[in-house]
Design a protein around this motif. Structure first.
Motif, short mmCIF file in Angstrom:
data_model
loop_
_atom_site.label_atom_id
_atom_site.label_comp_id
_atom_site.label_asym_id
_atom_site.label_seq_id
_atom_site.Cartn_x
_atom_site.Cartn_y
_atom_site.Cartn_z
N ILE A 6 0.75 -1.33 0.02
CA ILE A 6 -0.16 0.04 -0.09
C ILE A 6 0.89 1.16 -0.13
N GLY A 7 1.92 1.31 0.77
CA GLY A 7 3.04 2.36 0.85
C GLY A 7 3.53 2.82 -0.26
N ILE A 8 3.98 1.63 -1.02
CA ILE A 8 4.98 1.69 -2.34
C ILE A 8 3.73 2.26 -3.43
N ALA A 9 2.90 1.81 -3.49
CA ALA A 9 1.63 2.40 -4.53
C ALA A 9 1.22 3.77 -4.21
N THR A 10 1.13 4.21 -2.92
CA THR A 10 0.54 5.47 -2.55
C THR A 10 1.69 6.72 -2.81
N VAL A 11 2.86 6.27 -2.38
CA VAL A 11 4.14 7.28 -2.46
C VAL A 11 4.20 7.42 -4.19
N ILE A 12 4.45 6.34 -4.97
CA ILE A 12 4.95 6.37 -6.39
C ILE A 12 3.70 7.21 -7.02
N PHE A 13 2.63 6.66 -6.71
CA PHE A 13 1.29 7.44 -7.43
C PHE A 13 1.41 8.79 -7.30
N PHE A 14 1.42 9.46 -6.05
CA PHE A 14 1.54 10.93 -5.91
C PHE A 14 2.82 11.53 -6.48
N ILE A 15 3.97 10.98 -6.31
CA ILE A 15 4.85 11.42 -6.97
C ILE A 15 4.63 11.58 -8.43
N VAL A 16 4.37 10.77 -9.03
CA VAL A 16 3.96 10.73 -10.61
C VAL A 16 3.07 11.62 -11.00
N LYS A 17 2.15 11.81 -9.92
CA LYS A 17 0.79 12.89 -10.15
C LYS A 17 1.42 14.20 -10.21
#
Length: 233
Positions: A208-219
């Motif tokens: 969950i943490g990896i998905a959340t961090v990467i999603f918002f960085i790319v966003k």
């Protein structure tokens, strides 16, 4: 009936089907490659122990929850397909973020291997008994390391499910009901990874943490804008 099916298929752009199939293919391929590597290394390397006994031993073993684990694959296809209604720029950003997530998982699987001794925990013997949903979970185990599960940290099931949940939110093109549905699926799929004893608690948190961090960085970076800006120019 035929017209209705064709109409439904045309509801999504043609590249949506390629994108949805491609995301699952990438995940399964990386998981299979690293799983093969780690199966061959069992006994030859010291695995990282991410089990928190106080938490993981307290989580019940629920064989019937395997239905949600198994159903995650068609759900991921649908979820990836759904976000293609949000335009090409969003899809490109999602593809970039998703690929980064999967290769972060690859790094952990290869360089920080984790294992689950299903025989030692008593779950492998349990599911190979007749009755109920045992056959389904036995099928999952036998196609995922058999007696010794590997590729635990991070949980790809939790990572991918959380990623598609985030991908649906913040988008006005998708209905509120669908967004609520993605949250429910995160809860069900993440919970079932624990109750089927496929993962430990920290595997779920890391996914969950990896998905959340990467999603918002790319966003935030929004790399697709550079690609489409170049096209316009």
């Amino acid at each position: 009936m035929k017209k209705k099916i064709i109409s439904l298929l045309k509801f999504f752009p043609w590249y949506g089907y390629v994108f949805a199939a491609g995301t699952i293919l990438l995940q399964v391929t990386i998981y299979f490659i690293t799983g093969t590597i780690n199966t061959g290394r069992v006994g030859n390397i010291v695995p990282v122990d991410v089990k928190i006994a106080a938490i993981d031993d307290a989580i019940p073993f629920i064989v019937n929850s395997s239905i949600f684990y198994f159903a995650s694959y068609p759900y991921w296809f649908i979820a990836a397909l759904a976000v293609t209604r949000c335009g090409k720029e969003h899809v490109v950003n999602l593809a970039i973020g998703y690929t980064i997530c999967i290769f972060i998982g690859f790094f952990f699987f290869v360089f920080m291997p984790t294992y689950y001794d299903r025989v030692g925990e008593g779950v492998y013997q349990a599911v190979h008994q007749p009755g109920g949903m045992n056959g389904l979970l036995a099928f999952i185990y036998d196609n995922d390391g058999k007696e010794m599960g590997n590729n635990l940290f991070p949980s790809f099931h939790c990572l991918v499910t959380m990623y598609w949940c985030l991908a649906a939110h913040f988008r006005k093109e998708l209905p509120r009901g669908y967004k609520i549905f993605t949250i429910i699926m995160v809860i069900l799929i993440c919970t079932c990874t624990l109750t089927t004893k496929q993962h430990y608690f920290l595997d779920v948190v890391s996914g969950i943490g990896i998905a959340t961090v990467i999603f918002f960085i790319v966003k935030f970076i929004n790399p697709a804008r550079f690609i489409f800006k170049k096209k316009v120019e």
